[in-house]
Design a protein around this motif. Structure first.
Motif, PDB file in Angstrom:
ATOM      1  N   GLU A 142       0.834  -1.205   0.000  1.00 38.92           N
ATOM      2  CA  GLU A 142       0.000   0.000   0.000  1.00 38.92           C
ATOM      3  C   GLU A 142       0.873   1.262   0.000  1.00 38.92           C
ATOM      4  OE1 GLU A 142      -2.609   0.020   3.316  1.00 38.92           O
ATOM      5  OE2 GLU A 142      -3.936   1.499   2.411  1.00 38.92           O
ATOM      6  N   GLN A 143       1.886   1.258   0.854  1.00 38.25           N
ATOM      7  CA  GLN A 143       2.797   2.414   0.901  1.00 38.25           C
ATOM      8  C   GLN A 143       3.533   2.578  -0.429  1.00 38.25           C
ATOM      9  OE1 GLN A 143       4.978   1.047   4.354  1.00 38.25           O
ATOM     10  NE2 GLN A 143       4.123   2.663   5.641  1.00 38.25           N
ATOM     11  N   GLU A 146       1.344   4.126  -3.078  1.00 37.57           N
ATOM     12  CA  GLU A 146       1.200   5.563  -2.842  1.00 37.57           C
ATOM     13  C   GLU A 146       2.493   6.298  -3.232  1.00 37.57           C
ATOM     14  OE1 GLU A 146      -0.058   6.845   1.104  1.00 37.57           O
ATOM     15  OE2 GLU A 146       0.702   8.867   0.622  1.00 37.57           O
ATOM     16  N   GLN A 149       2.734   6.882  -6.841  1.00 34.44           N
ATOM     17  CA  GLN A 149       1.930   8.037  -7.278  1.00 34.44           C
ATOM     18  C   GLN A 149       2.658   9.350  -7.004  1.00 34.44           C
ATOM     19  OE1 GLN A 149      -1.129   7.768  -8.756  1.00 34.44           O
ATOM     20  NE2 GLN A 149      -0.821   5.559  -8.678  1.00 34.44           N
ATOM     21  N   ARG A 150       3.554   9.330  -6.031  1.00 35.22           N
ATOM     22  CA  ARG A 150       4.201  10.564  -5.585  1.00 35.22           C
ATOM     23  C   ARG A 150       5.647  10.670  -6.074  1.00 35.22           C
ATOM     24  NH1 ARG A 150       2.450  10.607   0.710  1.00 35.22           N
ATOM     25  NH2 ARG A 150       3.716  12.505   0.774  1.00 35.22           N
TER      26      ARG A 150
END
Ligand SMILES: [Zn+2]
Length: 259
Positions: A142-143, A146, A149-150
């Motif tokens: 999950e991290q 994310e 995406q960043r």
């Protein structure tokens, strides 16, 4: 401000491990960088004319270089389109990167490449002898999604973090192939970068990695890179905590002297 000791046409690759408050233990602390120190190092490089690039940039330039006829060996080809291109990499993918490195990288606008131990995601750094090091939590899927995406790209640091040169061929092939597959399935993107655990590789391992579809394979050999550097043995500067910014500056100078 003095100019950077790094020539404009060389690629500098930085290797970090953990970012966060120091764990205290002296041996372990060597692989930790305080978030403010990471920021200071990135800013120092930028002030000296380094431009931060991502793995895509390096792959594109390397691919262009292979299409143009080679120059005499005394004239290494140049990385075009970036002055003192600098790529920031992290090995092992520990969870502190999410909490402490990501905010700094985002604020400074610096892309990063993080090498994951694909068989341990969401687990612990249990590949070291427990008597020597405390186990640390690793990034979760999950991290990682994310972070992707960043502005973070992920690469393989094998399945289980072995010293590849100690394994029979069948096993090191599996470490390379399965980790790539797992990461691609979990992230929904091609994964074509690799960092050898402990920097241990052989010409044969490097060759097979390229045949499997890895395009950039990072060693821990010190020095800078040109488009002519073997993509199976890219060089990195190992950033260690001791000495802070002073040692970091000295080390950049040493990489420039190695060439
Ligand atoms: Zn590692």
């Amino acid at each position: 401000m003095r100019p950077s000791p790094v020539p404009e046409d060389r690629l500098l690759v930085l290797l970090y491990h953990n970012v966060g408050p120091s764990p205290g233990h002296r041996g372990l602390a060597a692989h930790w960088t305080a978030p403010e120190m990471l920021r200071a190092q990135l800013r120092w490089l930028r002030t000296l004319g380094h431009s931060f690039v991502d793995a895509e940039w390096v792959k594109d330039r390397a691919a262009q270089a292979t299409k143009t006829p080679p120059l005499p060996s005394s004239l290494a080809r140049e990385w075009r389109g970036g002055s003192r291109p600098t790529l920031v990499t992290f090995d092992d993918g520990q969870a502190n990167l999410y909490s402490y490195a990501l905010p700094v990288l985002e604020q400074e606008g610096v892309p990063a490449l993080v090498f994951m131990v694909a068989g341990r995601i969401g687990g612990l750094t249990d590949w070291e002898a427990p008597s020597r090091w405390r186990s640390n939590p690793l990034l979760t899927w999950e991290q990682m999604r994310e972070m992707q995406q960043r502005g973070v790209t992920f690469g393989s640091h094998t399945l289980s973090h072995p010293r590849l040169t100690d394994l029979p061929e069948e096993q090191w092939r599996r470490e390379l192939a399965q980790s790539k597959l797992l990461l691609e399935e979990g992230l929904g993107r091609p994964v074509d970068t690799l960092a050898y655990p402990y920097g241990a590789f052989s010409p044969e391992i490097g060759q097979v990695a390229l045949e499997m579809g890895y395009r950039l394979c990072f060693s821990t050999l010190p020095g800078l890179n040109t488009p002519d550097t073997d993509p199976a043995a890219l060089r990195r500067m190992n950033v260690r905590r001791h000495g802070g910014l002073w040692l970091f500056r000295r080390k950049v100078g040493r990489m420039a002297r190695i060439g």
